[in-house]
Design an enzyme around this catalytic site. Structure first.
Site, PDB file in Angstrom:
ATOM      1  CG  ASN A   1      -6.439  -1.138   1.675  1.00 17.96           C
ATOM      2  OD1 ASN A   1      -5.819  -0.733   0.694  1.00 17.96           O
ATOM      3  ND2 ASN A   1      -5.836  -1.582   2.753  1.00 17.96           N
TER       4      ASN A   1
ATOM      5  CB  CYS B   1      -0.948   0.011   1.177  1.00 19.41           C
ATOM      6  SG  CYS B   1      -1.961  -1.455   1.267  1.00 19.41           S
TER       7      CYS B   1
ATOM      8  CG  HIS C   1      -3.159   3.208   2.493  1.00 17.58           C
ATOM      9  ND1 HIS C   1      -3.742   2.862   1.299  1.00 17.58           N
ATOM     10  CD2 HIS C   1      -3.107   2.063   3.222  1.00 17.58           C
ATOM     11  CE1 HIS C   1      -4.030   1.578   1.311  1.00 17.58           C
ATOM     12  NE2 HIS C   1      -3.660   1.077   2.467  1.00 17.58           N
TER      13      HIS C   1
HETATM   14  N1  ACO Z   1     -17.756  -9.244  10.212  1.00 20.41           N
HETATM   15  C1  ACO Z   1     -18.163  -9.554  11.467  1.00 20.41           C
HETATM   16  N2  ACO Z   1     -17.313  -9.868  12.458  1.00 20.41           N
HETATM   17  C2  ACO Z   1     -15.999  -9.870  12.157  1.00 20.41           C
HETATM   18  C3  ACO Z   1     -15.518  -9.564  10.879  1.00 20.41           C
HETATM   19  C4  ACO Z   1     -16.453  -9.258   9.883  1.00 20.41           C
HETATM   20  N3  ACO Z   1     -16.100  -8.934   8.622  1.00 20.41           N
HETATM   21  N4  ACO Z   1     -14.164  -9.670  10.892  1.00 20.41           N
HETATM   22  C5  ACO Z   1     -13.819 -10.008  12.145  1.00 20.41           C
HETATM   23  N5  ACO Z   1     -14.931 -10.130  12.912  1.00 20.41           N
HETATM   24  C6  ACO Z   1     -15.012 -10.490  14.317  1.00 20.41           C
HETATM   25  C7  ACO Z   1     -13.799 -11.240  14.798  1.00 20.41           C
HETATM   26  O1  ACO Z   1     -13.910 -12.612  14.521  1.00 20.41           O
HETATM   27  C8  ACO Z   1     -13.834 -10.933  16.271  1.00 20.41           C
HETATM   28  O2  ACO Z   1     -14.759 -11.782  16.882  1.00 20.41           O
HETATM   29  P1  ACO Z   1     -14.452 -12.432  18.331  1.00 20.41           P
HETATM   30  O3  ACO Z   1     -14.315 -11.260  19.264  1.00 20.41           O
HETATM   31  O4  ACO Z   1     -15.649 -13.274  18.578  1.00 20.41           O
HETATM   32  O5  ACO Z   1     -13.176 -13.187  18.160  1.00 20.41           O
HETATM   33  C9  ACO Z   1     -14.401  -9.511  16.349  1.00 20.41           C
HETATM   34  O6  ACO Z   1     -15.036  -9.284  15.071  1.00 20.41           O
HETATM   35  C10 ACO Z   1     -13.349  -8.460  16.563  1.00 20.41           C
HETATM   36  O7  ACO Z   1     -12.278  -8.677  15.651  1.00 20.41           O
HETATM   37  P2  ACO Z   1     -11.002  -7.753  15.620  1.00 20.41           P
HETATM   38  O8  ACO Z   1     -10.056  -8.282  14.600  1.00 20.41           O
HETATM   39  O9  ACO Z   1     -10.497  -7.551  17.013  1.00 20.41           O
HETATM   40  O10 ACO Z   1     -11.666  -6.387  15.128  1.00 20.41           O
HETATM   41  P3  ACO Z   1     -11.008  -4.980  15.002  1.00 20.41           P
HETATM   42  O11 ACO Z   1     -11.817  -3.998  15.725  1.00 20.41           O
HETATM   43  O12 ACO Z   1      -9.533  -5.013  15.245  1.00 20.41           O
HETATM   44  O13 ACO Z   1     -11.207  -4.660  13.449  1.00 20.41           O
HETATM   45  C11 ACO Z   1     -10.004  -4.699  11.368  1.00 20.41           C
HETATM   46  C12 ACO Z   1     -10.635  -5.518  12.477  1.00 20.41           C
HETATM   47  C13 ACO Z   1     -11.104  -3.893  10.707  1.00 20.41           C
HETATM   48  C14 ACO Z   1      -9.393  -5.660  10.353  1.00 20.41           C
HETATM   49  C15 ACO Z   1      -8.945  -3.747  11.957  1.00 20.41           C
HETATM   50  O14 ACO Z   1      -8.084  -4.468  12.824  1.00 20.41           O
HETATM   51  C16 ACO Z   1      -8.129  -3.090  10.881  1.00 20.41           C
HETATM   52  O15 ACO Z   1      -8.622  -2.308  10.096  1.00 20.41           O
HETATM   53  N6  ACO Z   1      -6.807  -3.366  10.832  1.00 20.41           N
HETATM   54  C17 ACO Z   1      -5.942  -2.781   9.841  1.00 20.41           C
HETATM   55  C18 ACO Z   1      -6.084  -3.559   8.581  1.00 20.41           C
HETATM   56  C19 ACO Z   1      -5.443  -2.842   7.414  1.00 20.41           C
HETATM   57  O16 ACO Z   1      -5.468  -1.642   7.319  1.00 20.41           O
HETATM   58  N7  ACO Z   1      -4.912  -3.625   6.492  1.00 20.41           N
HETATM   59  C20 ACO Z   1      -4.394  -3.117   5.281  1.00 20.41           C
HETATM   60  C21 ACO Z   1      -2.948  -2.911   5.347  1.00 20.41           C
HETATM   61  S1  ACO Z   1      -2.357  -2.143   3.926  1.00 20.41           S
HETATM   62  C22 ACO Z   1      -1.678  -3.246   2.788  1.00 20.41           C
HETATM   63  O17 ACO Z   1      -0.486  -3.300   2.618  1.00 20.41           O
HETATM   64  C23 ACO Z   1      -2.590  -4.166   2.033  1.00 20.41           C
END
Ligand code: ACO
Length: 332
Positions: A288, A117, A258
């Protein structure tokens, strides 16, 4: 300011996103998720998905053709093509060579650079340095991604975050001092590579029936760790570039971050003490799009009149690697 011998300016931009819109409700029919979960955690409402027959080079070429037209630069005047992508059409030849052919660019140095990214900021710096060498006249830089091709559509923790698209810019040199791409601050920390990666498809894990069964050819991510690192490295890169150029954050007319997650951007804005209305945002529509995210947002911000002559803008990104980068731009 860091004074460069010749200014490198953005002469035109373009972008392309596929017509097929996939909403959060559409995704909820595929995996156990909801519009409410996705929107409140990420700020994303929908993303664009490319056709099976539409590749990264096709989207990149469309965005690039628009950038050339807006720049008023002929294909024959491009002597450098650099593409940022983690979803090339194939391992080789490079997507840059494929785009060169699609645009009828007769002779150019063509290469892909992979910094996930952060890729578009990386290729801006490489292209700017090569233009400043005096050996090239016009560079075409393209960020293009078909992330839908590497997403695990059974993994709700990743497939809801990403989309497809492309953005491009034509760069050239200007004798006017202190305009265009003023400075860069890039970095990487390979030790943190395992938070976001795709294990299969390279020489370590070539495609075999077994690697396919084990879903090795899909993006893997530990989202929470990526989230924390993203805020830290973008804040650091942004603060360093502002400080080394003696720029105060309230001098910035626009910040183009980003577009990964609205909560990441809100935390960044708070730490930089920049109001959110100065951030250009489009992740609600596209999710993204990795290396395409910054150039699509840049193109839209310019078309929307968010960048006027004399304005200072900051572009800042993070990505797999980990990689990060920031660049400071003064609109000519
Ligand atoms: N729908 C419903 N529930 C979900 C989903 C979904 N799509 N995805 C995860 N959950 C659940 C999980 O299983 C978890 O359940 P549990 O508590 O029963 O175990 C709960 O939601 C919380 O999950 P977390 O991973 O703790 O949620 P978080 O608030 O951290 O959000 C997210 C997750 C959105 C992925 C966040 O961590 C994030 O945005 N991280 C950065 C990701 C990013 O930017 N990546 C791109 C990098 S750039 C590149 O180089 C490609």
């Amino acid at each position: 300011m860091t004074h460069t011998p010749r200014s490198v300016v953005i002469q035109g931009t373009g972008s392309y996103t596929p017509g097929d819109i996939q909403t959060n409700d559409d995704l909820a029919k595929i995996v156990d998720t909801s519009d409410e979960w996705i929107f409140t955690r990420t700020g994303i409402r929908e993303r664009r998905i490319a056709e099976e027959s539409e590749q990264s080079s096709d989207m990149g070429a469309t965005a690039a053709a628009q950038a050339l037209e807006r720049a008023g630069v002929e294909a024959a005047d491009i002597d450098l093509v650099i593409v940022a992508t983690i979803t090339p059409d194939m391992p080789f030849p490079s997507t840059a060579c494929l785009i060169q052919t699609k645009l009828g660019i007769p002779n150019a140095v063509c290469m892909d650079i992979e910094a996930a990214c952060s890729g578009f900021i990386y290729i801006l710096e490489v292209a700017a340095a090569l233009l400043q060498s005096g050996r090239y006249r016009h560079a075409l830089v393209v960020g293009t991604e078909k992330l839908s091709s590497i997403l695990d559509w059974e993994d709700r923790t990743t497939c809801v975050l990403f989309g497809d698209g492309a953005g491009a810019a034509v760069l050239g040199v200007s004798e006017t001092p202190n305009v265009g791409l003023l400075d860069f601050k890039l970095g990487a920390d390979g030790a943190k590579g395992d938070v976001l990666y795709m294990p299969g498809g390279g020489c370590a894990v070539p495609a075999t029936p077994d690697s396919l069964d084990r879903r090795m050819h899909f993006l893997k991510m530990r989202g929470r760790e990526v989230f924390k690192m993203a805020v830290t490295v973008m804040e650091k890169a942004a603060k360093e570039i502002l400080e080394q150029n003696g720029v105060n954050s309230d001098q910035l007319a626009c910040v183009i971050p980003h577009q990964a997650n609205l909560r990441i951007i809100e935390l960044l804005a708070a730490r930089l003490e920049i109001p959110m209305d100065r951030f250009y945002l489009n992740l609600e529509k596209y999710g993204n799009t990795s290396a395409a995210s910054i150039p699509i947002a840049l193109d839209e911000a310019i078309q929307a009149g968010r960048l006027k002559s004399g304005d200072l803008a900051l572009m800042v990104a993070f990505g797999a690697g980990l990689t990060w980068g920031a660049t400071l731009v003064r609109c000519p």
